[in-house]
Design an enzyme around this catalytic site. Structure first.
Site, short mmCIF file in Angstrom:
data_model
loop_
_atom_site.label_atom_id
_atom_site.label_comp_id
_atom_site.label_asym_id
_atom_site.label_seq_id
_atom_site.Cartn_x
_atom_site.Cartn_y
_atom_site.Cartn_z
N ASP A 186 0.83 -1.21 0.00
CA ASP A 186 0.00 0.00 0.00
C ASP A 186 0.86 1.26 0.00
O ASP A 186 1.98 1.25 0.48
CB ASP A 186 -0.87 0.03 1.26
N ASP A 202 0.96 3.64 1.93
CA ASP A 202 0.85 4.32 3.23
C ASP A 202 2.03 3.90 4.11
O ASP A 202 2.93 3.19 3.67
CB ASP A 202 -0.50 4.00 3.89
#
Ligand code: 0RA
Length: 789
Positions: A504, A506
């Site tokens: 991801d 993030d």
């Protein structure tokens, strides 16, 4: 006389033309690496002056116009007319292939080795190059364009010191990129300062593109300081850093210099860096093998004398003696032989024995004088031998369970059909849910998916046996198929051509990516060295306009996408002839204008807010300065600026502009749209152009920079911008399109360019020491972009 001059200058041209035709043959490649190689080449020339004993300081400056200058305080390149070439020596050095070392052989005793292609190659590959020499109380200057002199050597002014400055701008038509990296240059300069430290050399790098960015490297203790740097992020096992220096002649009477420093730390790896004539020999060679055998012999001799080994225990192997060893080996040779051009491995046979006996003698004596240090090291080696035994048993156990054996695939791997390794890809995916989507999205012919659950073990802090116990790591090793560890790892058995880490966008995703990279870099570095490891870049944004969706990888792409949308909604009319530009044509123009927009921004940033339009209307000035009232003054040449200065009390800051060619190139494609530089500057008319958005009033614009602004505004209206966080937010189609389809995805190849720096970073970021990590974070906190918490 004039005949000699003509014929030699033709020869010169032919020589450098060869470099321009086949740059890779001279500097390796034309990527970021080759680009920086050029700067190293120039620095090496100054370092040679230092080796000859004439230079103590080297300054490297990355300038605002993207050029680099290297200044030294050496003797200055000779300027007298060369006896056979009939032109100043400096011109021969800069224009004639391989002329560099022939001048004064003595001063090049131990010069640049592998680099050593000569500054003339750099000159050939430079859009322009300028040399300034301080010598015999005079200042000499000469300029070259793509290796061809643009003017004769000229003398002006007086000076009270000696030295050379070479400034050059890399040629955009040769290199894939011409943007210099502060990190790459400063890492090499730090390394050079360690290697040259004993000769008292200071190296300073300044980045004028970024206010206050400057570093100075000076290490009077040389390799001892280098070891302190390498071990600074680890726990040393003993206080004193062991070092040795040996000077001798080889069998043929050529001088050999050997410098070594070492210290053990609490980690489990060996970090040995070997250099020949200041060049990092990443594949080792005879100096490294000599070091290893000398060290093993010295420790064995010591341990036997001190009666440390127990009769019923297996003695440590050479490898055990190197657990936790940090060492730097630097040899200097008159005639280094490398085993191949690209593979950086020393071949001189006689060096092995010279290094081995120097190490055995001097380190043996050190242990005799410091028996406690010797005992600590042998004790650690004995522990390593036991751990190696334990890991072997563990590996056998795991292997018997089938977890490491090749041919036995883990249950959660969704394998691909193809058996052609080079076309296959393994996506290592964060989490079962994204893994599920990836399985639906993939092309099962050549794409395999391995979902990993949660965080894998941080191998930087674990010994081998613990690592092999960790399930996610077992699964990964099994899927790769290479086997694992000393003697077992076999690159030939790798089951996929590309290993693609997909996490991801993030903070957690970055962490998992880092853990995976730590494992691959530390335990299977060959995978990285051979270019098998990639990082997938999932898009950060989805841009929706009139039900049409686009995936956008980052902010820069987002700005471009918005311009494209703007171009779809506008019609541009050229008032002079009533022509309209719209649709795809306007899209193309928008891209070009975006490029001119960034040229404009960079000019303003670099030269006291002098914009593109003003540069063009001002007759393309060469020098800019701002007086004390804040008024800008521009000058076509140095002489006219000097005249102005003579009437001034103070000398304000001067900016020299070297952008002419870059600007001409950026403007040139305007012709494709029937436009030209005059459309950037405008002519005072407020409606040179007219822009119209469907259903709205037409608006007049004075020049192309104003048109660019309208395109931007049109792009931002009624557009939905969605920021993606997790792979899970995309459905299978979207994931395929944006991240997995080779036609449309973005992949980053993981490269290993600087092993010292990579080791340093991994141990700072992933190692047990907290303090170095805190310091790193504080130092880099301001550079963070896209932080998403
Ligand atoms: C040839 C001969 C001498 C110095 C140099 C070249 C020289 C080259 C470069 C390149 C960058 N900086 C440099 N500094 C010196 C010896 C000249 C003499 O004997 O005075």
């Amino acid at each position: 006389m004039s005949q000699t001059y003509d014929s030699s200058s033709i020869q010169v041209l032919e020589g450098l033309e060869a470099v321009r035709k086949r740059p890779a043959m001279y500097i390796g490649d034309t990527s970021v690496r080759g680009l920086h190689h050029c700067v190293f080449e120039v620095i090496d020339n100054s370092v040679d002056e230092a080796l000859a004993g004439y230079c103590t300081e080297i300054l490297v400056t990355i300038r605002r116009d993207g050029s680099v200058s290297v200044t030294d305080d050496g003797r200055g390149i000779p300027v007298d007319v060369h006896p056979t070439e009939g032109v100043p020596a400096v011109e021969v050095i800069l224009c004639k292939l391989h002329a560099g070392g022939k001048f004064d052989k003595d001063s090049y005793k131990v010069s640049g080795g592998l680099h050593g292609v000569g500054v003339s190659c750099v000159n050939a590959l430079a859009e322009w190059l300028e040399v300034e020499i301080h010598r015999d109380a005079k200042i000499y200057r000469q300029t070259f364009k793509r290796g061809v002199k643009a003017n004769e050597l000229e003398a002006s002014g007086t000076t009270d010191h000696t030295g050379t400055t070479i400034t050059f701008k890399a040629d955009e038509t040769i290199f894939e990129t011409v943007e210099f990296s502060f990190e790459i240059l400063s890492n090499r300069m730090r390394e050079m300062a360690f290697l040259m430290g004993r000769s008292g050399l200071t190296l300073t790098i300044t980045d004028e593109r970024k206010e206050g960015r400057s570093e100075t490297f000076c290490y009077p203790n040389g390799l001892v300081d280098f070891i302190e740097f390498v071990n600074g992020t680890k726990e040393p096992l003993h206080n004193e850093i062991i070092s040795l220096e040996a000077r001798m002649d080889d069998a043929a009477g050529a001088p050999v210099e050997i410098d070594i420093a070492l210290q053990y730390n609490g980690a489990y790896r060996e970090d040995i860096y070997a250099f020949v004539n200041n060049i990092n020999t990443t594949e080792g060679g005879t100096h490294l093998s000599g070091f290893r055998s000398g060290l093993t012999r010295a420790l064995n001799t010591f341990a036997k004398k001190a009666n440390i080994f127990k009769p019923n225990e297996t003695p440590p192997s050479g490898e055990d003696f190197r657990e936790g060893l940090a060492a730097i080996i630097s040899v200097k040779l008159a005639d280094p032989q490398f085993e191949s051009q690209t593979k950086i491995k020393l071949g001189n046979r006689e060096v092995e024995g010279l290094v081995a006996s120097a190490v055995h003698d001097k380190i043996g004596t050190f242990f005799e004088e410091n028996p406690n240090v010797g005992k600590t090291i042998v004790g650690k080696a004995l522990l390593a031998a036991r751990a190696r035994e334990a890991a072997r048993r563990q590996r056998d156990l795991v292997r018997r369970k089938g977890a490491l054996a090749s041919g036995n695939l883990p249950g959660k791997l969704a394998d691909c059909q193809s058996k052609l390794r080079d076309e296959t890809e393994l996506y290592v995916v964060e989490g079962d849910s994204a893994g599920g989507t990836a399985k639906m999205a993939r092309d099962r012919h050549y794409q395999a998916i391995l979902p990993l659950r949660g965080k894998i073990l941080n191998v930087e802090k674990a010994r081998l046996d613990k690592m092999l116990n960790h399930e996610e790591i077992q699964v990964l090793i099994q899927a790769l198929g290479t086997g694992f560890g000393e003697g077992d790892f076999d690159l030939e058995k790798l089951r996929y051509g590309k290993i693609i880490i997909m996490t991801d966008a993030d903070v957690d995703g970055s962490h998992i990516r880092t853990l995976l990279l730590t494992f691959l870099f530390r335990q299977m570095p060959e995978l990285v060295r051979q270019g098998h490891v990639y990082i997938a870049a999932p898009p950060l944004y989805k841009v929706t306009h009139k039900r049409k969706q686009r995936y956008v990888i980052d902010e820069r792409e987002l700005r471009r996408a918005l311009l494209t949308i703007g171009a779809e909604r506008l019609t541009l009319t050229v008032s002079a002839d009533g022509r309209t530009i719209a649709g795809e044509e306007l899209g193309g123009l928008a891209k070009l204008l975006a490029r001119l927009g960034s040229v404009d921004a960079r000019l303003r940033d670099s030269y006291a807010d002098l914009g593109l339009s003003e540069y063009l209307t001002g007759g393309r000035p060469r020098f800019v300065t701002v007086d004390e009232t804040g008024t800008r003054h521009t000058f076509p040449d140095r002489a006219s600026m000097q005249t102005w200065f003579d009437g001034e009390r103070i000398e304000p800051r001067v900016y020299e502009i070297h952008e002419d060619e870059a600007i001409t190139n950026a403007c040139e494609p305007l012709a494709l749209f029937g436009l030209g530089e005059q459309d950037i500057t405008g002519d005072g008319r407020a409606d040179r152009f007219v822009v119209q958005m469907d259903g709205q009033e037409p608006a007049g614009q004075a020049d192309l920079m104003a048109v660019l602004e309208s395109l931007r505004q049109a792009g931002e209206a009624d557009v939905d911008i969605q920021r993606y966080k997790g792979l899970g937010e995309m459905n299978a189609d979207q994931l395929w399109e944006s991240t997995m389809n080779p036609e449309t995805r973005t992949l980053h190849l993981v490269k290993l360019e600087d092993e010292v720096e990579a080791d340093h970073l991994f141990s700072v970021l992933m190692g047990p020491g907290v303090e170095p990590r805190r310091a790193f974070i504080e130092r880099h906190a301001l550079e963070v972009r896209n932080l998403d918490i």
